[in-house]
Design a protein around this motif. Structure first.
Motif, PDB file in Angstrom:
ATOM      1  N   SER A 223       8.959   6.752  12.759  1.00  0.00           N
ATOM      2  CA  SER A 223       8.576   8.040  12.187  1.00  0.00           C
ATOM      3  C   SER A 223       8.307   7.922  10.690  1.00  0.00           C
ATOM      4  O   SER A 223       7.331   8.474  10.158  1.00  0.00           O
ATOM      5  CB  SER A 223       9.681   9.067  12.446  1.00  0.00           C
ATOM      6  OG  SER A 223       9.352  10.306  11.852  1.00  0.00           O
ATOM      7  N   GLN A 224       9.167   7.153   9.976  1.00  0.00           N
ATOM      8  CA  GLN A 224       8.960   6.955   8.540  1.00  0.00           C
ATOM      9  C   GLN A 224       7.677   6.172   8.283  1.00  0.00           C
ATOM     10  O   GLN A 224       6.946   6.451   7.323  1.00  0.00           O
ATOM     11  CB  GLN A 224      10.153   6.219   7.938  1.00  0.00           C
ATOM     12  CG  GLN A 224      10.069   6.043   6.420  1.00  0.00           C
ATOM     13  CD  GLN A 224      11.327   5.413   5.836  1.00  0.00           C
ATOM     14  OE1 GLN A 224      12.422   5.599   6.352  1.00  0.00           O
ATOM     15  NE2 GLN A 224      11.168   4.672   4.749  1.00  0.00           N
TER      16      GLN A 224
ATOM     17  N   VAL B  15       4.958   6.232  10.142  1.00  0.00           N
ATOM     18  CA  VAL B  15       3.843   7.163  10.358  1.00  0.00           C
ATOM     19  C   VAL B  15       3.667   8.059   9.136  1.00  0.00           C
ATOM     20  O   VAL B  15       2.545   8.345   8.706  1.00  0.00           O
ATOM     21  CB  VAL B  15       4.073   7.991  11.633  1.00  0.00           C
ATOM     22  CG1 VAL B  15       3.030   9.104  11.739  1.00  0.00           C
ATOM     23  CG2 VAL B  15       4.014   7.092  12.865  1.00  0.00           C
ATOM     24  N   ASP B  16       4.788   8.513   8.556  1.00  0.00           N
ATOM     25  CA  ASP B  16       4.708   9.351   7.354  1.00  0.00           C
ATOM     26  C   ASP B  16       4.061   8.594   6.198  1.00  0.00           C
ATOM     27  O   ASP B  16       3.271   9.176   5.424  1.00  0.00           O
ATOM     28  CB  ASP B  16       6.106   9.822   6.957  1.00  0.00           C
ATOM     29  CG  ASP B  16       6.690  10.838   7.934  1.00  0.00           C
ATOM     30  OD1 ASP B  16       5.904  11.430   8.714  1.00  0.00           O
ATOM     31  OD2 ASP B  16       7.916  11.027   7.931  1.00  0.00           O
ATOM     32  N   LEU B  17       4.386   7.325   6.057  1.00  0.00           N
ATOM     33  CA  LEU B  17       3.772   6.524   4.999  1.00  0.00           C
ATOM     34  C   LEU B  17       2.260   6.419   5.179  1.00  0.00           C
ATOM     35  O   LEU B  17       1.486   6.556   4.215  1.00  0.00           O
ATOM     36  CB  LEU B  17       4.373   5.112   5.002  1.00  0.00           C
ATOM     37  CG  LEU B  17       5.704   4.899   4.279  1.00  0.00           C
ATOM     38  CD1 LEU B  17       6.214   3.481   4.528  1.00  0.00           C
ATOM     39  CD2 LEU B  17       5.550   5.132   2.781  1.00  0.00           C
ATOM     40  N   GLN B  18       1.842   6.184   6.410  1.00  0.00           N
ATOM     41  CA  GLN B  18       0.409   6.066   6.677  1.00  0.00           C
ATOM     42  C   GLN B  18      -0.323   7.380   6.420  1.00  0.00           C
ATOM     43  O   GLN B  18      -1.450   7.394   5.913  1.00  0.00           O
ATOM     44  CB  GLN B  18       0.199   5.591   8.120  1.00  0.00           C
ATOM     45  CG  GLN B  18       0.716   4.175   8.369  1.00  0.00           C
ATOM     46  CD  GLN B  18       0.767   3.807   9.836  1.00  0.00           C
ATOM     47  OE1 GLN B  18       0.734   4.684  10.702  1.00  0.00           O
ATOM     48  NE2 GLN B  18       0.860   2.520  10.139  1.00  0.00           N
ATOM     49  N   LEU B  19       0.334   8.494   6.747  1.00  0.00           N
ATOM     50  CA  LEU B  19      -0.250   9.810   6.467  1.00  0.00           C
ATOM     51  C   LEU B  19      -0.374  10.037   4.968  1.00  0.00           C
ATOM     52  O   LEU B  19      -1.403  10.529   4.471  1.00  0.00           O
ATOM     53  CB  LEU B  19       0.605  10.904   7.106  1.00  0.00           C
ATOM     54  CG  LEU B  19       0.168  12.359   6.805  1.00  0.00           C
ATOM     55  CD1 LEU B  19      -1.258  12.603   7.318  1.00  0.00           C
ATOM     56  CD2 LEU B  19       1.143  13.346   7.420  1.00  0.00           C
ATOM     57  N   HIS B  20       0.679   9.682   4.222  1.00  0.00           N
ATOM     58  CA  HIS B  20       0.654   9.827   2.766  1.00  0.00           C
ATOM     59  C   HIS B  20      -0.468   8.995   2.150  1.00  0.00           C
ATOM     60  O   HIS B  20      -1.152   9.434   1.203  1.00  0.00           O
ATOM     61  CB  HIS B  20       2.009   9.409   2.189  1.00  0.00           C
ATOM     62  CG  HIS B  20       2.149   9.693   0.727  1.00  0.00           C
ATOM     63  ND1 HIS B  20       3.045   9.030  -0.069  1.00  0.00           N
ATOM     64  CD2 HIS B  20       1.490  10.551  -0.112  1.00  0.00           C
ATOM     65  CE1 HIS B  20       2.955   9.478  -1.315  1.00  0.00           C
ATOM     66  NE2 HIS B  20       2.009  10.397  -1.362  1.00  0.00           N
TER      67      HIS B  20
ATOM     68  N   GLN C  48      -3.749  10.780   2.584  1.00  0.00           N
ATOM     69  CA  GLN C  48      -3.850  11.945   1.690  1.00  0.00           C
ATOM     70  C   GLN C  48      -4.170  11.527   0.264  1.00  0.00           C
ATOM     71  O   GLN C  48      -4.927  12.206  -0.436  1.00  0.00           O
ATOM     72  CB  GLN C  48      -2.536  12.730   1.732  1.00  0.00           C
ATOM     73  CG  GLN C  48      -2.304  13.465   3.043  1.00  0.00           C
ATOM     74  CD  GLN C  48      -0.930  14.115   3.112  1.00  0.00           C
ATOM     75  OE1 GLN C  48      -0.008  13.729   2.384  1.00  0.00           O
ATOM     76  NE2 GLN C  48      -0.784  15.097   4.001  1.00  0.00           N
TER      77      GLN C  48
END
Length: 354
Positions: free
Chosen positions: A171-172, A174-179, A182
């Motif tokens: 999950s972390q 995936v959050d990094l890839q989303l950031h 952005q």
């Protein structure tokens, strides 16, 4: 080794005979004169073998469930492959080409004679030529392995089970890839002020993502290992096994069938100076002997695939020539020998001063 030789000498070249191992001939100055050898070619096959070590990540079995990464290996593995081969030509003394030069009388005039540490004739009245030097392989500094756990949050580290830790790590990630997306599109809340800061942020996200993904994908470590195989060719050979390489063991013995054979082929190209320069070896011949090398082609094969090919001048595939003693009695003669082949590289004479 530097030797002094009387210029007003007579040359008596001994018949070239192999010397027994129990009574080796010592080249250099003797009470009667000089003993010298001519060289033959030795080939050094410098192999670069890449060793790849795979270590599975601690979350390898959860890679498909949480990151949709399929076919992730669960076991550690080492593999080997040949990545380069360079053939270096070197010279060693040929014990079948040993000659003696005897002084004439007690003349005080001297000439400089140079022989190598092995007793190979290098030059007379001239500086010896230097053989080209092979630059050995130097491995690069090893890259440090990612410190994955340092990027895990306190919540992840406090999780009670391996499955839960893997889920939170994914999950972390995936959050990094989303950031990252952005930041690239300009939609992030923490957009930097300039391009340099943006690049620094993206680089840090990539480091974190690579380290965390390694917990699922595993890590690959590549090391390059140098091996040298020495061959002294005496005749043509066709697809002679030079070495064997096992994918999972590395370099193995030539008779170890666990390795794939790599073959050496040596071809005599029959390319030498015309035979009019060749003279029979006779005890009455007086002078300095030199090699007239032949040309050979050396190839490395795996199955029916040729991996590399090199051409060399090799003395043992040529013949001898004799340079008469008159050159040295009537003139101040300057002679330089090829350090790899024992051929005459340069020869010129100055009239002696009255």
């Amino acid at each position: 080794m530097r030797q002094l030789l009387t210029t007003a000498f007579l040359f008596f070249a001994a018949m070239a005979v192999a010397q027994p191992e129990s009574t080796p001939v010592k080249a250099g100055r003797t009470p009667e004169g000089i003993i010298y050898f001519l060289p033959k070619t030795e080939l050094k096959f410098h192999l670069l073998i890449e060793k790849t070590t795979y270590r599975p990540g601690i979350f390898a079995k959860y890679a498909e469930r949480y990151l949709q990464l399929s076919e992730i290996e669960q076991a550690e593995e080492e593999t080997y492959r040949l990545i380069d081969c360079v053939v270096e030509q070197t010279a060693v003394r040929d014990t079948s080409k040993c000659f003696a030069v005897r002084f004439k009388g007690g003349k005080c005039e001297t000439a400089e004679v140079h022989v190598s540490e092995d007793g190979i004739l290098q030059a007379i009245n001239a500086e010896p030529l230097k053989a080209p030097r092979y630059v050995p392989f130097t491995p690069s500094a090893k890259r440090s392995q990612p410190q994955s756990r340092r990027y895990l949050s306190a919540e992840i580290l406090a999780a009670g089970s391996t499955a839960k830790v893997a889920e939170l790590t994914a999950s972390q990630l995936v959050d990094l890839q989303l950031h990252r997306r952005q930041l690239i599109t300009g939609e992030a809340d923490d957009m930097p002020k300039d391009a340099r800061q943006l690049q620094l942020m993206l680089d840090e996200i990539d480091r974190q993502a690579d380290a965390m993904e390694a917990l699922f994908r595993g890590t690959l470590t590549r090391d390059t290992i140098a091996h040298t195989i020495t061959v002294c060719p005496e005749k043509e050979v066709s697809k002679d096994v030079l070495f064997r390489l096992s994918r999972h063991i590395g370099l193995v013995d030539k008779d170890d069938l666990s390795g794939v054979p790599y073959y050496m082929t040596i071809e005599d190209l029959h390319h030498t100076t015309p035979d009019i320069f060749e003279k029979p070896l006779d005890k009455k011949n007086r002078g300095i002997y030199a090699n007239v090398p032949g040309r050979i082609r050396v190839s490395l094969h795996r199955n029916d695939e040729q991996l590399c090919s090199f051409e060399f001048l090799a003395p043992q595939f040529g013949f001898l020539e004799l340079r008469g003693a008159d050159l040295f009695k009537r003139f101040q003669t300057h002679l330089q020998m090829n350090p790899l082949t024992g051929a005459i590289e340069s020869l010129h004479a100055d009239p002696k001063k009255p």
